[in-house]
Design a protein around this motif. Structure first.
Motif, PDB file in Angstrom:
ATOM      1  N   SER B 123      72.537  21.057  66.477  1.00 50.64           N
ATOM      2  CA  SER B 123      72.852  19.638  66.281  1.00 50.64           C
ATOM      3  C   SER B 123      73.893  19.387  65.193  1.00 50.64           C
ATOM      4  CB  SER B 123      71.576  18.867  65.973  1.00 50.64           C
ATOM      5  OG  SER B 123      70.938  19.393  64.831  1.00 50.64           O
ATOM      6  N   THR B 136      80.176  18.341  68.882  1.00 48.15           N
ATOM      7  CA  THR B 136      78.828  17.781  69.017  1.00 48.15           C
ATOM      8  C   THR B 136      77.834  18.805  69.548  1.00 48.15           C
ATOM      9  OG1 THR B 136      77.597  15.852  69.826  1.00 48.15           O
ATOM     10  CG2 THR B 136      79.151  16.822  71.362  1.00 48.15           C
ATOM     11  N   GLY B 137      76.564  18.540  69.275  1.00 52.64           N
ATOM     12  CA  GLY B 137      75.498  19.457  69.668  1.00 52.64           C
ATOM     13  C   GLY B 137      74.997  19.176  71.075  1.00 52.64           C
ATOM     14  N   LEU B 154      80.656  13.633  79.369  1.00 53.77           N
ATOM     15  CA  LEU B 154      80.366  12.965  78.097  1.00 53.77           C
ATOM     16  C   LEU B 154      80.684  11.484  78.240  1.00 53.77           C
ATOM     17  CD1 LEU B 154      81.976  15.392  75.477  1.00 53.77           C
ATOM     18  CD2 LEU B 154      79.544  15.048  75.868  1.00 53.77           C
ATOM     19  N   HIS B 187      68.085   6.358  60.225  1.00 58.57           N
ATOM     20  CA  HIS B 187      68.115   7.628  60.951  1.00 58.57           C
ATOM     21  C   HIS B 187      68.366   7.499  62.451  1.00 58.57           C
ATOM     22  CE1 HIS B 187      63.452   7.367  60.748  1.00 58.57           C
ATOM     23  NE2 HIS B 187      63.976   6.441  61.492  1.00 58.57           N
ATOM     24  N   ALA B 188      68.367   6.280  62.954  1.00 57.63           N
ATOM     25  CA  ALA B 188      68.735   6.104  64.362  1.00 57.63           C
ATOM     26  C   ALA B 188      69.836   5.054  64.498  1.00 57.63           C
ATOM     27  CB  ALA B 188      67.517   5.699  65.166  1.00 57.63           C
ATOM     28  N   THR B 191      72.780   6.167  66.821  1.00 54.43           N
ATOM     29  CA  THR B 191      72.450   6.946  68.022  1.00 54.43           C
ATOM     30  C   THR B 191      73.452   6.666  69.147  1.00 54.43           C
ATOM     31  OG1 THR B 191      70.136   6.970  67.417  1.00 54.43           O
ATOM     32  CG2 THR B 191      70.627   7.423  69.713  1.00 54.43           C
ATOM     33  N   TYR B 192      73.914   7.728  69.765  1.00 55.95           N
ATOM     34  CA  TYR B 192      74.925   7.737  70.848  1.00 55.95           C
ATOM     35  C   TYR B 192      76.343   7.385  70.365  1.00 55.95           C
ATOM     36  CZ  TYR B 192      70.729   7.386  73.758  1.00 55.95           C
ATOM     37  OH  TYR B 192      69.498   7.586  74.311  1.00 55.95           O
ATOM     38  N   VAL B 218      74.683  13.517  62.383  1.00 52.34           N
ATOM     39  CA  VAL B 218      73.576  13.542  63.358  1.00 52.34           C
ATOM     40  C   VAL B 218      72.280  13.013  62.743  1.00 52.34           C
ATOM     41  CG1 VAL B 218      72.883  15.933  62.890  1.00 52.34           C
ATOM     42  CG2 VAL B 218      72.455  14.959  65.144  1.00 52.34           C
ATOM     43  N   LYS B 223      76.679  11.033  67.598  1.00 55.96           N
ATOM     44  CA  LYS B 223      77.152  12.107  68.475  1.00 55.96           C
ATOM     45  C   LYS B 223      78.180  12.949  67.736  1.00 55.96           C
ATOM     46  CE  LYS B 223      78.660  11.947  73.278  1.00 55.96           C
ATOM     47  NZ  LYS B 223      78.680  10.925  74.346  1.00 55.96           N
TER      48      LYS B 223
END
Ligand code: SF4
Lengths: 162, 420
Positions: B123, B136-137, B154, B187-188, B191-192, B218, B223
């Motif tokens: 990640s 990216t992971g 992607l 922490h989110a 996201t994306y 991350v 991403k």
């Protein structure tokens, strides 16, 4: 797999990260062995109580952290039939799809309790709580992704196209 | 309308004239990296043998054994052996082992380049954004598809702009910038999405420090974590003998960002992330005095040369507290040698540090520094999840290398500014 998934709920909270689902210390083991320790940091009985077809339901940000596919792989090995959460971390979400595990976003997971029986309609985007006689809306799985999930994941797809 | 770095890089990789956030593209992958823990052994080797047992382009595949090196037991040794043999059997010459965490090795050996699409089964692959790569992971099965076809799909991400301006005070490091940003965005919170770090604070940082920031993108769910590649990146590549074969891609001035955050580095104080979430960030004064058992300086986040030198400056002529251990793992063999040659490692050792091999071991609780029930570690790594460094009843605080050094001297979490 059809577009309906029915199962008993195993309920968890927010931020269940990949270090919890697949603790790093056990990643050197094979998937069946490592699966015994899945979720052990917060639920030491997870691996023994889970039954084939159970549905994991969680809060926000499920699967954050590592890209480790051992997380969904161990859950799949233990028989998880589908995963519902308020939101998912990106890599975990993709990994589940690639392994053929249906993943659904639903903002109303607080209304679902441990042990409830639910029925997810993947194409309609509804979850029926059979135990509580309630219906919630959830994300739909887009047809091309559902086709991948129904095909059994990316490996089956690759086998077909290569 | 202008384009973001992500839109431009992914359009090029997909060979389409232009792309916009939300588009789903089939992109050609420039470099595909696998490590030992999540590489060939998880799904890939077995499934490739069933589908097509040949990688699409041997030059574009990199395999790095870093998590289980040096192996702590026979199982780990078998995994490293398996990984090495898999690379050899598939003609992958870009194979490295025992020389440090994969992301540092990818950068040092020139596998991450501006404008490239880099995927890795780890990640923190997003660290490569410090060099201007879309890195990216991905999971192992997705990597399997890449290894066979050289492509993956992607979704072009929306971009969050994070602007840092002003000069940091002494004893404030990029890690504080990184943690502060995560604490605010959550922490989110990304996201994306792509996160692009801009502003004069960022451009003033050396590459080592920039990597400590993009590495942790991350941890907000992002991403990628991107920085516009500049002269310092060109210089970094030049030192590694790379003078061409890359494209410097910047966002246009009128590019579309979905959100902008502005921070002042002038006001920044040392911060730490408290157990067990990376966004559980607080100013150091709120946790000063918390007793520790272990201090760890290392990993792809906090074990670079700049980090070791900064820590040595604090530790020079001092001793670590009785009863605690300070473990140091330089982030690569190159860093190990450089820090040995100029006496940095000797300063650390004189203070009582134990210098370990360059490896992932301690960071992810695989070997060399596992925590027991009730133990507390202050660490310059990137994750403090429950159970990550050993016992689920242990606690990890994340802080900058100088915070780790100061805490090791005091035996408790300590503001590094006390040692200026
Ligand atoms: S040092 Fe830690 S974060 Fe970096 S690659 Fe290794 S395990 Fe992952």
């Amino acid at each position: 797999m059809s577009n309906i998934v029915r199962g008993r709920v195993l309920k968890y909270g927010d931020n269940i990260n990949t270090d919890i689902i697949s603790p790093p210390q056990y990643m050197e083991l094979s998937i069946p062995e490592a699966a015994k320790y899945a979720m052990s940091a917060i639920d030491p009985n997870f691996a023994t109580k889970i039954q084939k077809g159970d549905i994991m339901v969680a809060g926000a940000n499920l699967g954050s952290g590592s890209s480790r596919e051992t997380s969904p792989l161990t859950l799949k090995h233990l028989g998880v039939g589908a995963i519902v959460a308020k939101s998912f971390a990106r890599i975990f979400y993709r990994n589940c799809i690639n392994l053929g595990i249906p993943v659904i976003e639903c903002s109303e997971t607080d209304k679902i309790s441990d042990g409830d029986v639910i029925e997810i309609n993947l194409t309609e985007g509804t979850i029926k709580n059979v135990t509580k006689d309630e219906v919630y809306t959830c994300s739909k799985i887009p047809p091309h992704i559902l086709a991948l999930v129904n095909e059994g994941g990316l490996v089956s797809y690759l086998k077909r196209i290569v | 309308m202008g384009k973001t770095m992500s839109e431009k890089i992914l359009a090029r990789a997909a060979a389409v004239p232009e792309a916009s956030a939300g588009d789903i593209l089939w992109v050609n992958v420039d470099k595909a990296m696998m490590d030992d823990i999540l590489g060939p052994r998880v799904e890939i080797a077995e499934k490739m043998a069933e589908i097509k047992d040949e990688v699409w382009d041997k030059e574009k595949v990199v395999v790095i054994s870093d998590h289980y090196t040096p192996p702590a037991n026979i199982k780990q040794a078998e995994i490293v052996k398996f990984t090495r043999e898999w690379a050899s059997n598939h003609g992958v010459d870009n194979y490295y082992e025992f020389i440090g965490p994969c992301h540092q090795i990818m950068a040092e050996y020139g596998h991450v380049r501006p404008g490239a699409v880099v995927l890795g089964t780890d990640s923190h692959t997003c660290m490569g954004g410090a060099l201007g790569a879309f890195a990216t992971g991905v999971g192992s099965t997705e990597m399997l598809g890449v290894l066979i076809t050289g492509k993956t799909w992607l979704r072009v991400p929306e971009t969050i702009k994070v602007e840092w301006t002003g000069k940091m005070a002494e004893c404030i490091m990029a890690k504080d910038i990184s943690l502060k940003t995560i604490g605010v965005i959550g922490h989110a919170g990304a996201t994306y999405k792509a996160v692009e770090y801009t502003g004069d604070t960022i451009t003033s940082l050396p590459i080592d420090e920039r990597m400590a920031i993009t590495n942790m993108a991350v941890e907000m769910g992002a991403k990628v974590g991107l920085m516009a590649p500049d002269g310092k990146v060109v210089e970094y590549l030049k030192q590694r003998g790379i003078n061409d074969g890359y494209t410097l891609v910047n966002s246009d001035a009128d590019a579309q960002y979905c959100k902008t955050y502005k921070f002042s580095a002038t006001d920044l104080v040392p911060v730490v992330a408290c157990p067990h979430e990376v966004d559980n960030v607080t100013e150091i004064m709120n946790v000063e005095g918390t007793s520790i058992h272990q201090a760890y300086l290392g990993s792809c986040t906090g074990g670079r040369y700049y980090d070791l030198v900064a820590a040595a400056r604090i530790l020079k002529g001092k001793k670590i507290a009785r009863g605690i251990r300070l473990l140091v793992s330089p982030a690569s063999h190159e860093i190990w040698r450089q820090a040995a040659a100029d006496g940095t490692l000797a300063v650390l050792a004189d203070a009582g540090a134990i210098v370990l091999a360059p490896s992932c071991g301690v960071c992810v609780g695989l070997h060399s520094g596992i925590l027991a029930d009730g133990e507390i570690c202050i660490s310059s790594t990137n994750r403090n999840f429950i159970g990550r460094m050993g016992s689920k009843n242990a606690g990890i605080y994340l802080g900058s290398p100088v915070t780790v050094a100061a805490s090791a001297i005091a035996g408790k979490i300590t503001d590094p500014r006390r040692f200026i």
